[in-house]
Scaffold this motif. Sequence first.
Motif, PDB file in Angstrom:
ATOM      1  N   GLY A  11      32.304  42.002  21.496  1.00 34.84           N
ATOM      2  CA  GLY A  11      32.649  43.357  21.468  1.00 34.84           C
ATOM      3  C   GLY A  11      32.339  43.898  20.058  1.00 34.84           C
ATOM      4  O   GLY A  11      31.562  43.243  19.151  1.00 34.84           O
ATOM      5  N   GLY A  12      33.032  45.209  19.667  1.00 30.69           N
ATOM      6  CA  GLY A  12      32.693  45.537  18.101  1.00 30.69           C
ATOM      7  C   GLY A  12      31.364  46.043  17.947  1.00 30.69           C
ATOM      8  O   GLY A  12      30.994  46.427  16.965  1.00 30.69           O
ATOM      9  N   ASP A  15      29.251  51.221  19.171  1.00 33.99           N
ATOM     10  CA  ASP A  15      29.746  52.505  20.018  1.00 33.99           C
ATOM     11  C   ASP A  15      31.437  52.146  19.791  1.00 33.99           C
ATOM     12  O   ASP A  15      32.069  52.830  20.240  1.00 33.99           O
ATOM     13  N   SER A  16      31.771  51.275  19.094  1.00 31.54           N
ATOM     14  CA  SER A  16      33.071  50.837  19.182  1.00 31.54           C
ATOM     15  C   SER A  16      33.864  51.371  17.983  1.00 31.54           C
ATOM     16  O   SER A  16      33.648  51.690  16.786  1.00 31.54           O
ATOM     17  N   ASN A  40      27.493  44.110  22.683  1.00 27.49           N
ATOM     18  CA  ASN A  40      27.620  45.204  23.748  1.00 27.49           C
ATOM     19  C   ASN A  40      27.084  44.713  25.183  1.00 27.49           C
ATOM     20  O   ASN A  40      25.869  43.775  25.048  1.00 27.49           O
ATOM     21  N   THR A  87      37.052  43.405  22.425  1.00 24.82           N
ATOM     22  CA  THR A  87      36.270  44.176  23.566  1.00 24.82           C
ATOM     23  C   THR A  87      37.559  44.736  23.975  1.00 24.82           C
ATOM     24  O   THR A  87      38.918  44.556  23.851  1.00 24.82           O
TER      25      THR A  87
END
Length: 377
Positions: A11-12, A15-16, A40, A87
Motif C-alpha cells: 500500500g502507501g 494515491d495514498s 497499488n 493498505t
Amino acid sequence: MSKKIRLGILGGGGDSLIGVLHRIASSMYDSYQLVGGVFNPIPEENIGFAEQIGIPTNRVYKDFDTMIEEELKLPEDQRMQVVSVLTPNFLHFPMAKKLIESGFNVICEKPMTTSFEEAQILKETLDKSDVLFAVTYTYTGYPMVRQMKEMIASGVIGKIQKVDVQYYQGWINPIIHDAEKRANTWRLDPEKGGISCCIGDIGTHGYDMIEYLTGLEVESILSDLNYMYSDNKMDIDGTVLLRFSEHVKGLLRTSQIATGEENNFTVSIYGEKGGLKWEQENPNFLYHLTEDQPVRVLKPGHAYNSEFSLDGTKLPPGHPEGIFDSMGNIYKGVAKAIRKEKYHPGEFPTMNDGFRGMNFIERVVESHQKGNVWIKL
Ligand SMILES: NC(=O)c1ccc[n+]([C@@H]2O[C@H](COP(=O)([O-])OP(=O)(O)OC[C@H]3O[C@@H](n4cnc5c(N)ncnc54)[C@H](O)[C@@H]3O)[C@@H](O)[C@H]2O)c1
C-alpha cells in the motif's frame, strides 16, 4: 553491502494519505532502505509509482502473494527484513498473518485488523513466531508525549484522578451529507474498514494514548455514537465514558464531523499534585499545571527533558519537529529492536496495543448497540 534494514511496503502508493509519512519516517535516521513492495493493485500505477520515487522495479510485485513467494526465494541476507502494511484496514489481517507465518518482521498500520476475532488470531500467530510486530500509533513517537509519559511515571502529577482525551476532525462533514459520496468512501464501508469508522480510525489513537501515558488500563466503558443517516453503517462521531477504577475516570470525545476541525487531538491527565496537557497540532509544547505556580511550558531538546524524550529529538531546541519526526522515532525504535540493540519499552507500539485497541473498538460499538450500557473491556 549496505547495513541498512531492507524494508518492503504494502500500500502507501502515490494515491495514498499515509505512504509518504512512512517513507520519510523510515529514511530519517538512515536505518532503512526501501527495496520493494506492492504500492497499488493497479499494475501501471504500481510500477509508475516505484519509478517516480526512484526504486528499482525488480522487487515491485504485482500482488502480495507473489511478493511473499519471490522474496522467500532470495537468500536471507537479501530478503526484506521488515514489511510495512499501509493498505486499507481489511487487508491488514491477511497480509500481516501471512507475513508473520513467512518469517517477516511487520510494521502494521492501525486499526490492526477489522475485528477482535482477527486480532486474537493474529496475536496467537505472533506468539508462535519469533518475528517482531509493531503497530503505528504514530503520536506516541512525539518527544513531548514521551516526556509526559516519563513525568507521569516519576510521580510529577501524583496519583492520577482524571483523564480527558479529545480527537476532533471535520473531514467527513462534506462527505456525509451526500448519499453518493458516503457510499463511495472506504472508511464508511464495513467490508473495507471494519465495524467502526470514527472510533476505529481516531478513537483508537486516543485510547492507546491514555493507556500509553498513564500506564493504567481502562476497565470499562460506556459509549454514545452518531451515525447521522440511516443508510450510513459506520459511526462518524462518538463520546465514550472511561472507567479505570472506582475513583479514576475519564472521557474520550471523538468526531469526524466537527466541522472545520483538522487534526485536533488533545490529551490532558490530572493527578492530585497537578496536570499535564498536550496538543497534537502544537506538539512542541507540553503544559504542566499546578495549584500554586503559573503554568510551566516544556519544549523538546532541552536537557531538562528525560533521556527517552531527548532520544527522539534530532536538532537543538527551537527547531520544530512534527508528525514525520514522531513516526521517524517509531521506525527508529523498531530498527533498534530488529538489530537487537537496547531500546526503551515505549519506543514503538506493539501487538499488545493493537490487540487492546481492537477490543476497545468492538466493546465501544457493543455498548452503543446495547443501548449505551457499561461494558467491561
Ligand atoms: N497512523 C496514523 O495516524 C494513520 C493516519 C492515516 C491512515 N492510517 C491508516 O493507514 C491505512 C491506509 O490509510 P490511507 O489513508 O493511506 O488509505 P488510502 O486509501 O489513502 O491509501 C491506501 C493505499 O493502499 C493501496 N492498496 C489498496 N489495495 C491494495 C492491495 N491489494 N495491495 C497493495 N496496495 C493496495 C492503494 O492503492 C493506496 O495506495 C489505514 O489502515 C489507516 O487507518 C493511519
